[in-house]
Design an enzyme around this catalytic site. Structure first.
Site, PDB file in Angstrom:
ATOM      1  N   LEU A  53       0.818  -1.213   0.000  1.00  0.00           N
ATOM      2  CA  LEU A  53       0.000   0.000   0.000  1.00  0.00           C
ATOM      3  C   LEU A  53       0.852   1.264   0.000  1.00  0.00           C
ATOM      4  O   LEU A  53       0.578   2.211  -0.742  1.00  0.00           O
ATOM      5  CB  LEU A  53      -0.935  -0.003   1.211  1.00  0.00           C
ATOM      6  CG  LEU A  53      -2.084  -1.010   1.148  1.00  0.00           C
ATOM      7  CD1 LEU A  53      -2.942  -0.912   2.402  1.00  0.00           C
ATOM      8  CD2 LEU A  53      -2.943  -0.789  -0.086  1.00  0.00           C
ATOM      9  N   SER A 294      -8.628 -11.825  11.911  1.00  0.00           N
ATOM     10  CA  SER A 294      -8.833 -10.383  12.045  1.00  0.00           C
ATOM     11  C   SER A 294      -9.304  -9.969  13.434  1.00  0.00           C
ATOM     12  O   SER A 294     -10.140 -10.625  14.061  1.00  0.00           O
ATOM     13  CB  SER A 294      -9.867  -9.915  11.020  1.00  0.00           C
ATOM     14  OG  SER A 294     -10.262  -8.584  11.285  1.00  0.00           O
ATOM     15  N   ARG A 340      -4.510  -4.135  21.269  1.00  0.00           N
ATOM     16  CA  ARG A 340      -3.870  -5.420  21.021  1.00  0.00           C
ATOM     17  C   ARG A 340      -2.871  -5.814  22.095  1.00  0.00           C
ATOM     18  O   ARG A 340      -2.771  -6.980  22.461  1.00  0.00           O
ATOM     19  CB  ARG A 340      -3.174  -5.372  19.654  1.00  0.00           C
ATOM     20  CG  ARG A 340      -4.153  -5.306  18.518  1.00  0.00           C
ATOM     21  CD  ARG A 340      -3.474  -5.132  17.185  1.00  0.00           C
ATOM     22  NE  ARG A 340      -4.469  -5.235  16.111  1.00  0.00           N
ATOM     23  CZ  ARG A 340      -4.177  -5.104  14.830  1.00  0.00           C
ATOM     24  NH1 ARG A 340      -2.932  -4.859  14.448  1.00  0.00           N
ATOM     25  NH2 ARG A 340      -5.121  -5.208  13.916  1.00  0.00           N
ATOM     26  N   HIS A 411       3.117  -9.866  14.748  1.00  0.00           N
ATOM     27  CA  HIS A 411       2.309  -9.416  13.613  1.00  0.00           C
ATOM     28  C   HIS A 411       2.901  -8.219  12.878  1.00  0.00           C
ATOM     29  O   HIS A 411       3.030  -8.223  11.667  1.00  0.00           O
ATOM     30  CB  HIS A 411       0.902  -9.075  14.121  1.00  0.00           C
ATOM     31  CG  HIS A 411      -0.008  -8.513  13.078  1.00  0.00           C
ATOM     32  ND1 HIS A 411      -0.270  -9.170  11.893  1.00  0.00           N
ATOM     33  CD2 HIS A 411      -0.725  -7.367  13.040  1.00  0.00           C
ATOM     34  CE1 HIS A 411      -1.118  -8.453  11.163  1.00  0.00           C
ATOM     35  NE2 HIS A 411      -1.391  -7.358  11.829  1.00  0.00           N
ATOM     36  N   GLU A 435       5.187   0.759   6.954  1.00  0.00           N
ATOM     37  CA  GLU A 435       5.723   0.012   8.089  1.00  0.00           C
ATOM     38  C   GLU A 435       7.242   0.079   8.160  1.00  0.00           C
ATOM     39  O   GLU A 435       7.826  -0.186   9.212  1.00  0.00           O
ATOM     40  CB  GLU A 435       5.268  -1.451   8.014  1.00  0.00           C
ATOM     41  CG  GLU A 435       5.534  -2.236   9.284  1.00  0.00           C
ATOM     42  CD  GLU A 435       5.072  -3.681   9.220  1.00  0.00           C
ATOM     43  OE1 GLU A 435       5.295  -4.423  10.190  1.00  0.00           O
ATOM     44  OE2 GLU A 435       4.477  -4.074   8.191  1.00  0.00           O
ATOM     45  N   LEU A 451      -3.076   0.151   7.505  1.00  0.00           N
ATOM     46  CA  LEU A 451      -3.516   0.507   6.168  1.00  0.00           C
ATOM     47  C   LEU A 451      -3.665   2.019   6.044  1.00  0.00           C
ATOM     48  O   LEU A 451      -3.350   2.615   5.009  1.00  0.00           O
ATOM     49  CB  LEU A 451      -4.850  -0.180   5.852  1.00  0.00           C
ATOM     50  CG  LEU A 451      -4.904  -1.705   6.048  1.00  0.00           C
ATOM     51  CD1 LEU A 451      -6.232  -2.266   5.578  1.00  0.00           C
ATOM     52  CD2 LEU A 451      -3.756  -2.377   5.302  1.00  0.00           C
TER      53      LEU A 451
END
Length: 645
Positions: A53, A294, A340, A411, A435, A451
């Site tokens: 992306l 997800s 998270r 992740h 990233e 994203l």
């Protein structure tokens, strides 16, 4: 060499972020930055490494602006960049739900979610640009889910009490990447972008202190070539595969960033690794990667474990009063939608206490029985059907009938090359997006923000900031005979020759797996001073053994995946050591980076703002890296002990 394994250098500062009210800084920077007129853009060449992306959007946008762009990726198609694996959604402060969202609230949630270790200026810009991203993607035809009335639908994600996450079932990354890919291919057809698939960057070319190109290897023929330009953009993703087992595609690596680091680019906060709470647990030593489920599943799924230790009953046979919905119990305000890092640590704690389920007790239940009863199976299937199908194919268990088993896994990486507000590294002419840079997420990335950052950097930020640098171009012509270019090419040739000529007896993968176990054990969710020092010694010993015993078969002039992996794992050894040194020096608990020596009375992470409210930007120094501190200043969000209770 000091006992702390590093020495401290001069502080570093972001000099590009404007002063003044935070909501005016991005507009102020865009106006103050110099522009390149259209006729001069055609004279300037920019290399973009990566087609995810961040890379595809940057290459497409720069091409549309009229620059000559060369875009490189190691996949066989730009569509196969790892961004395609993102599932849950993309954040934006549109406030379609009219539930109190705003740019400022997204900014606040992101700074707080990152445990107050990110820059306010960068995060506010990200929140501002988020609304433009959605409009851009809708115009490209990205099939976001819609409500009955036609508005784009939103769902909740961890770390927020509003619904701001736009999604396309469980395929959001894939659909967004196809949008960026279409924009990229349009510029390829127009002749402004040259796309080179199956090429891996193996070295950065720095001439007279400026980034002027890269050395790449054609992964099919083995041909080495040097590609020169006026500026280089790295959009090469994160380094989670240093742990061997992660949710990343197996090809993901750190080499592009690490070669830039060895040429002088600072590497910031390398120890900041995101552990995702909802992954399919490891089933055995045969595995080479893990599978993400997800985070959006936590909207309707309830997380629980049996109250009795080592309870091996079928989950349906465990009565409600014998279940511990531990997230709802410990964090009643956010419940299953805590960030998270909080959810991951909580899962580790209950499993360590003996309440885990599945093989080895390394799993917790994610149960949809209540959602199916409340909404009906068809409604749940419409939201999560492809995720449920994927889970069943991998585990052989039907999540409509039996709760999913999940466990935390590596992740995403919040660390990356240090950049200023313009996304420029400390090497002039080297820009870093997505990233691959460290800039926006602090010590913990909120779900659905990766994203957002990748597309923000590629479509809206980089095209507005790289022009300020390119306004000084075109720069002095450089060709392949320049001594710095020759030296970069020679370094690549020598590394390849070493691996092919080394008469070893161990595979690359065996070393990578062993390194990953060290990293997970000592630099994973919980860290100690003693453990990190042990890890540094183990990594150094293993690295020495790697160079003595690694065996790479095949030739250079052919498709040779063992050779590819050898170079990547060699860089992972050096990165892994730096990650442990960074974690060792930061004696606070922060985000998901829990130092056992730094915790509250309730066992939660305890920050040390007095001593560690800074970005750790590391300069390459071999066995003794140099630490440059960038102080973090908070004017709009006061750092507090995070609470999701």
């Amino acid at each position: 060499m000091s006992i702390d394994y590093y020495r401290e250098g001069e502080p570093v500062a972001d000099t590009k972020a404007p002063a003044g009210p935070i909501n005016e800084r991005w507009e102020k920077r865009r106006f103050s930055g110099r522009l390149v007129n259209p006729a001069n853009r055609r004279k300037l060449r920019v290399i973009v490494v990566g087609t995810g992306l961040a890379g595809a959007s940057a290459a497409a946008t720069l091409g549309e602006l009229g620059y000559r762009v060369a875009n490189y990726c190691f996949q066989d198609s730009a569509r196969r960049a790892h961004s395609i694996a993102a599932q849950g959604g993309i954040n934006a402060a549109k406030n379609y739900r009219n539930d109190g969202d705003s740019v400022h609230r997204l900014f606040y949630d992101t700074v707080k979610g990152g445990d107050f270790r990110s820059r306010e200026s960068n995060v506010h810009r990200l929140a501002e640009v988020s609304t433009e991203i959605i409009d851009q993607c809708v115009a490209q035809g990205v099939p976001f889910a819609r409500e009955y009335g036609g508005l784009l639908d939103n769902r909740s994600f961890g770390g927020a009490q509003v619904s701001r996450t736009f999604y396309a079932r469980g395929q959001t990354g894939q659909q967004l990447l196809l949008g960026a890919y279409q924009a990229l291919q349009r510029q390829v057809a127009a002749g402004t972008v040259d796309l080179h698939t199956r090429h891996e960057m193996l070295e950065l070319v720095v001439v007279d202190g400026k980034a002027r190109g890269i050395v790449v290897r054609d992964l099919v023929t083995g041909e080495i070539s040097t590609e020169l330009a006026d500026a280089v953009v790295l959009a090469s993703g994160g380094y989670g595969n240093v742990f061997f087992l992660s949710t990343n595609a197996k090809g993901c690596n750190v080499t592009a960033s690490w070669r830039a680091h060895r040429k002088g680019a600072y590497f910031a906060n390398p120890c900041y690794t995101q552990i995702h709470p909802t992954c399919i647990p490891q089933s055995g030593d045969h595995q080479s990667k893990l599978t993400l489920m997800s985070e959006s599943l936590r909207n309707d799924g309830r997380v629980w474990v049996p109250k009795s230790k080592h309870d091996e009953r079928h989950p349906a046979d465990i009565p409600e009063d014998e279940r511990d919905y531990y997230l709802e119990r410990r964090y009643p305000a956010f419940g299953n939608l805590v960030p998270r890092d909080i959810a991951s640590r909580a899962a580790k704690i209950v499993c360590d206490e003996g309440h885990g389920v599945g093989p080895g007790g390394l799993g917790v239940y994610l149960d949809f029985a209540d959602a199916i009863k409340r909404l009906g199976k068809k409604a749940v299937e419409a939201k999560y059907g492809n995720l449920f199908d994927m889970y069943e194919r991998i585990t052989g268990e039907n999540p409509y009938e039996r709760p999913m088993r999940i466990y935390p896994a590596v992740h995403y990486t919040m660390g990356g090359l240090w950049v200023d507000y313009d996304l420029s590294s400390n090497i002039p002419g080297l820009f870093v997006t997505g990233e691959a840079n460290f800039s926006d997420h602090g010590a913990n990335r909120l779900g659905a923000s990766a994203l957002m950052q990748g597309l923000s950097d590629g479509y809206f930020v980089l095209p507005n900031t790289i022009s300020d640098y390119l306004a000084d171009g075109p720069f002095e012509a450089v060709d392949e005979t320049h001594e710095d270019v020759v030296a970069a090419r020679r370094d690549v040739d020598e590394r390849i020759a070493f691996f092919l000529n080394n008469d070893g007896d161990r595979t690359v993968d065996s070393f990578h797996r062993e390194l990953g176990k060290i990293m997970w054990e000592y630099c994973g969710m919980e860290r100690t001073d003693e453990g990190l020092r042990k890890a540094i010694g183990l990594i150094r010993d293993l690295k020495d053994e790697f160079y003595k015993r690694v065996k790479v078969t095949g030739k250079a002039e052919e498709l040779n995946q063992q050779l590819e992996k050898a170079g990547r794992v060699a860089d992972f050894f050096e990165l892994g050591e730096l990650m442990c040194i960074d974690a060792l020096h930061r004696t606070e608990s922060c985000g998901g980076h829990f130092r056992a020596e730094s915790q509250t009375d309730e066992g939660e992470a305890k920050r040390d703002d007095e001593h560690f409210s800074y970005v750790a930007a590391w300069e390459y120094g071999g066995d003794e890296p140099v630490l440059h501190k960038e102080s973090l200043v908070f004017e709009y969000v006061k750092p507090t002990q995070r609470s999701y209770k």
